[in-house]
Design a protein around this motif. Structure first.
Motif, PDB file in Angstrom:
ATOM      1  N   LEU A   1      -6.539  10.399  -7.021  1.00 54.18           N
ATOM      2  CA  LEU A   1      -7.143   9.317  -7.800  1.00 54.18           C
ATOM      3  C   LEU A   1      -8.389   8.765  -7.125  1.00 54.18           C
ATOM      4  O   LEU A   1      -9.353   8.382  -7.809  1.00 54.18           O
ATOM      5  CB  LEU A   1      -6.112   8.224  -8.069  1.00 54.18           C
ATOM      6  CG  LEU A   1      -4.978   8.669  -9.004  1.00 54.18           C
ATOM      7  CD1 LEU A   1      -3.841   7.661  -8.994  1.00 54.18           C
ATOM      8  CD2 LEU A   1      -5.493   8.903 -10.425  1.00 54.18           C
ATOM      9  N   ARG A   2      -8.398   8.748  -5.801  1.00 60.07           N
ATOM     10  CA  ARG A   2      -9.630   8.353  -5.082  1.00 60.07           C
ATOM     11  C   ARG A   2     -10.759   9.297  -5.444  1.00 60.07           C
ATOM     12  O   ARG A   2     -11.893   8.869  -5.682  1.00 60.07           O
ATOM     13  CB  ARG A   2      -9.406   8.402  -3.561  1.00 60.07           C
ATOM     14  CG  ARG A   2      -8.628   7.258  -3.013  1.00 60.07           C
ATOM     15  CD  ARG A   2      -8.372   7.384  -1.525  1.00 60.07           C
ATOM     16  NE  ARG A   2      -9.555   7.807  -0.789  1.00 60.07           N
ATOM     17  CZ  ARG A   2      -9.520   8.391   0.409  1.00 60.07           C
ATOM     18  NH1 ARG A   2      -8.382   8.626   1.010  1.00 60.07           N
ATOM     19  NH2 ARG A   2     -10.620   8.738   1.021  1.00 60.07           N
ATOM     20  N   LEU A   3     -10.466  10.595  -5.484  1.00 62.98           N
ATOM     21  CA  LEU A   3     -11.477  11.580  -5.841  1.00 62.98           C
ATOM     22  C   LEU A   3     -11.947  11.370  -7.284  1.00 62.98           C
ATOM     23  O   LEU A   3     -13.153  11.389  -7.557  1.00 62.98           O
ATOM     24  CB  LEU A   3     -10.940  13.001  -5.658  1.00 62.98           C
ATOM     25  CG  LEU A   3     -11.876  14.130  -6.089  1.00 62.98           C
ATOM     26  CD1 LEU A   3     -13.192  14.093  -5.311  1.00 62.98           C
ATOM     27  CD2 LEU A   3     -11.185  15.475  -5.937  1.00 62.98           C
ATOM     28  N   ALA A   4     -11.010  11.165  -8.206  1.00 62.80           N
ATOM     29  CA  ALA A   4     -11.377  10.946  -9.609  1.00 62.80           C
ATOM     30  C   ALA A   4     -12.304   9.747  -9.750  1.00 62.80           C
ATOM     31  O   ALA A   4     -13.323   9.813 -10.442  1.00 62.80           O
ATOM     32  CB  ALA A   4     -10.111  10.747 -10.448  1.00 62.80           C
ATOM     33  N   ILE A   5     -11.971   8.665  -9.087  1.00 64.77           N
ATOM     34  CA  ILE A   5     -12.793   7.449  -9.139  1.00 64.77           C
ATOM     35  C   ILE A   5     -14.177   7.712  -8.554  1.00 64.77           C
ATOM     36  O   ILE A   5     -15.201   7.344  -9.132  1.00 64.77           O
ATOM     37  CB  ILE A   5     -12.078   6.288  -8.419  1.00 64.77           C
ATOM     38  CG1 ILE A   5     -10.841   5.860  -9.215  1.00 64.77           C
ATOM     39  CG2 ILE A   5     -13.030   5.112  -8.200  1.00 64.77           C
ATOM     40  CD1 ILE A   5      -9.872   4.974  -8.448  1.00 64.77           C
TER      41      ILE A   5
ATOM     42  N   GLU B   1       2.639  -3.193  -0.127  1.00 70.54           N
ATOM     43  CA  GLU B   1       1.478  -3.087   0.771  1.00 70.54           C
ATOM     44  C   GLU B   1       0.755  -1.784   0.510  1.00 70.54           C
ATOM     45  O   GLU B   1       1.278  -0.889  -0.145  1.00 70.54           O
ATOM     46  CB  GLU B   1       1.914  -3.162   2.233  1.00 70.54           C
ATOM     47  CG  GLU B   1       2.892  -2.087   2.645  1.00 70.54           C
ATOM     48  CD  GLU B   1       3.365  -2.256   4.070  1.00 70.54           C
ATOM     49  OE1 GLU B   1       3.111  -1.341   4.864  1.00 70.54           O
ATOM     50  OE2 GLU B   1       3.971  -3.291   4.374  1.00 70.54           O
ATOM     51  N   GLY B   2      -0.450  -1.671   1.002  1.00 71.95           N
ATOM     52  CA  GLY B   2      -1.216  -0.437   0.844  1.00 71.95           C
ATOM     53  C   GLY B   2      -1.870  -0.331  -0.526  1.00 71.95           C
ATOM     54  O   GLY B   2      -2.185  -1.323  -1.161  1.00 71.95           O
ATOM     55  N   TYR B   3      -2.014   0.873  -0.980  1.00 71.60           N
ATOM     56  CA  TYR B   3      -2.726   1.137  -2.225  1.00 71.60           C
ATOM     57  C   TYR B   3      -1.839   0.881  -3.445  1.00 71.60           C
ATOM     58  O   TYR B   3      -0.619   0.841  -3.364  1.00 71.60           O
ATOM     59  CB  TYR B   3      -3.266   2.567  -2.238  1.00 71.60           C
ATOM     60  CG  TYR B   3      -2.232   3.622  -1.917  1.00 71.60           C
ATOM     61  CD1 TYR B   3      -1.457   4.184  -2.922  1.00 71.60           C
ATOM     62  CD2 TYR B   3      -2.034   4.069  -0.614  1.00 71.60           C
ATOM     63  CE1 TYR B   3      -0.516   5.146  -2.639  1.00 71.60           C
ATOM     64  CE2 TYR B   3      -1.089   5.033  -0.328  1.00 71.60           C
ATOM     65  CZ  TYR B   3      -0.334   5.573  -1.348  1.00 71.60           C
ATOM     66  OH  TYR B   3       0.606   6.532  -1.061  1.00 71.60           O
ATOM     67  N   ASP B   4      -2.500   0.708  -4.600  1.00 75.43           N
ATOM     68  CA  ASP B   4      -1.819   0.426  -5.862  1.00 75.43           C
ATOM     69  C   ASP B   4      -2.175   1.532  -6.857  1.00 75.43           C
ATOM     70  O   ASP B   4      -3.279   1.558  -7.409  1.00 75.43           O
ATOM     71  CB  ASP B   4      -2.257  -0.942  -6.381  1.00 75.43           C
ATOM     72  CG  ASP B   4      -1.537  -1.395  -7.628  1.00 75.43           C
ATOM     73  OD1 ASP B   4      -1.073  -0.543  -8.421  1.00 75.43           O
ATOM     74  OD2 ASP B   4      -1.437  -2.617  -7.821  1.00 75.43           O
ATOM     75  N   ILE B   5      -1.249   2.448  -7.076  1.00 73.54           N
ATOM     76  CA  ILE B   5      -1.501   3.599  -7.941  1.00 73.54           C
ATOM     77  C   ILE B   5      -1.782   3.167  -9.378  1.00 73.54           C
ATOM     78  O   ILE B   5      -2.664   3.712 -10.030  1.00 73.54           O
ATOM     79  CB  ILE B   5      -0.317   4.600  -7.886  1.00 73.54           C
ATOM     80  CG1 ILE B   5      -0.253   5.264  -6.499  1.00 73.54           C
ATOM     81  CG2 ILE B   5      -0.421   5.649  -8.989  1.00 73.54           C
ATOM     82  CD1 ILE B   5      -1.406   6.184  -6.164  1.00 73.54           C
TER      83      ILE B   5
ATOM     84  N   GLY C   1       5.463   8.726  -2.503  1.00 76.04           N
ATOM     85  CA  GLY C   1       6.189   9.621  -1.614  1.00 76.04           C
ATOM     86  C   GLY C   1       5.277  10.375  -0.666  1.00 76.04           C
ATOM     87  O   GLY C   1       5.680  10.804   0.396  1.00 76.04           O
ATOM     88  N   SER C   2       4.035  10.550  -1.071  1.00 78.94           N
ATOM     89  CA  SER C   2       3.023  11.184  -0.229  1.00 78.94           C
ATOM     90  C   SER C   2       1.691  10.543  -0.591  1.00 78.94           C
ATOM     91  O   SER C   2       1.628   9.707  -1.477  1.00 78.94           O
ATOM     92  CB  SER C   2       2.970  12.696  -0.471  1.00 78.94           C
ATOM     93  OG  SER C   2       2.297  12.985  -1.676  1.00 78.94           O
ATOM     94  N   GLU C   3       0.642  10.951   0.055  1.00 73.00           N
ATOM     95  CA  GLU C   3      -0.672  10.394  -0.271  1.00 73.00           C
ATOM     96  C   GLU C   3      -1.444  11.276  -1.239  1.00 73.00           C
ATOM     97  O   GLU C   3      -2.604  11.003  -1.529  1.00 73.00           O
ATOM     98  CB  GLU C   3      -1.471  10.160   1.009  1.00 73.00           C
ATOM     99  CG  GLU C   3      -0.899   9.025   1.831  1.00 73.00           C
ATOM    100  CD  GLU C   3      -1.784   8.636   2.999  1.00 73.00           C
ATOM    101  OE1 GLU C   3      -2.802   9.316   3.257  1.00 73.00           O
ATOM    102  OE2 GLU C   3      -1.459   7.641   3.647  1.00 73.00           O
ATOM    103  N   ARG C   4      -0.819  12.317  -1.772  1.00 74.13           N
ATOM    104  CA  ARG C   4      -1.526  13.205  -2.691  1.00 74.13           C
ATOM    105  C   ARG C   4      -2.015  12.485  -3.946  1.00 74.13           C
ATOM    106  O   ARG C   4      -3.188  12.634  -4.313  1.00 74.13           O
ATOM    107  CB  ARG C   4      -0.656  14.406  -3.039  1.00 74.13           C
ATOM    108  CG  ARG C   4      -0.564  15.387  -1.907  1.00 74.13           C
ATOM    109  CD  ARG C   4       0.168  16.645  -2.340  1.00 74.13           C
ATOM    110  NE  ARG C   4       0.222  17.567  -1.231  1.00 74.13           N
ATOM    111  CZ  ARG C   4       1.335  18.048  -0.724  1.00 74.13           C
ATOM    112  NH1 ARG C   4       2.494  17.704  -1.235  1.00 74.13           N
ATOM    113  NH2 ARG C   4       1.304  18.884   0.286  1.00 74.13           N
ATOM    114  N   PRO C   5      -1.171  11.712  -4.649  1.00 74.39           N
ATOM    115  CA  PRO C   5      -1.703  10.996  -5.822  1.00 74.39           C
ATOM    116  C   PRO C   5      -2.812  10.012  -5.445  1.00 74.39           C
ATOM    117  O   PRO C   5      -3.812   9.902  -6.156  1.00 74.39           O
ATOM    118  CB  PRO C   5      -0.478  10.258  -6.382  1.00 74.39           C
ATOM    119  CG  PRO C   5       0.687  11.065  -5.908  1.00 74.39           C
ATOM    120  CD  PRO C   5       0.283  11.562  -4.543  1.00 74.39           C
TER     121      PRO C   5
END
Length: 118
Positions: free
Chosen positions: A22-26, A58-62, A14-18
Motif C-alpha cells: 500500500l505504501r508503494l501504491a500511494i 500502534e504503528g501503521y493503519d491499513i 501479520g507481516s509488513e507485506r500489505p
C-alpha cells in the motif's frame, strides 16, 4: 497512462507485506511523471485489509492506507472466494472496496503494464 496491478496475499498486521504494498501504491499515485492507474487486488488473508472500523493500537493503519489509495483514484477489489472462506461477505467493508472474482483479476492482469505481488 500506465496501469499497475498490485496483488496482496498476507493479513494486514501479520507481516509488513500489505503495509509495503500500500505504501508503494500511494507513492506511485504521488509521482509527478507519467500518470498511473493503480489497481489493488486483495486475496487470501489480505481480504481482511478491507474490513471497516480497524483500530490498530500502534504503528501503521491499513484501513487508512486503503482509503488513501481509493481517494487517489485507485481501485481496490477483494477475492470473492477468499471472502466467503473467511466469513467476510456480510461484514462491513471500507467504502468503495468491491468484492470481485478471479475473472476480474484476470482482466486486470491482462490490462496491466506491470504486476507486483506481495
Amino acid at each position: 497512462m500506465q496501469t499497475i496491478l498490485i496483488i496482496i496475499n498476507d493479513a494486514p498486521y501479520g507481516s509488513e507485506r500489505p503495509f509495503n504494498a500500500l505504501r508503494l501504491a500511494i507513492k506511485l499515485n504521488e509521482q509527478d511523471a507519467e500518470p498511473v492507474a493503480v489497481n489493488v487486488f486483495l486475496m487470501s488473508d489480505a481480504v481482511t485489509c478491507a474490513l471497516a472500523k480497524q483500530a490498530p493500537t500502534e504503528g501503521y493503519d491499513i484501513q487508512q492506507m486503503v482509503e488513501i489509495v481509493l481517494a487517489q483514484g485507485g481501485e481496490v477489489k477483494l477475492c470473492k472466494t477468499c471472502c466467503a472462506a473467511r466469513g467476510l461477505t456480510a461484514l462491513p467493508l471500507i467504502e468503495d472496496v468491491v468484492i470481485a472474482t478471479l475473472d476480474d483479476l484476470a482482466e486486470w492482469t491482462l490490462a496491466a503494464d506491470k504486476v507486483f505481488t506481495f
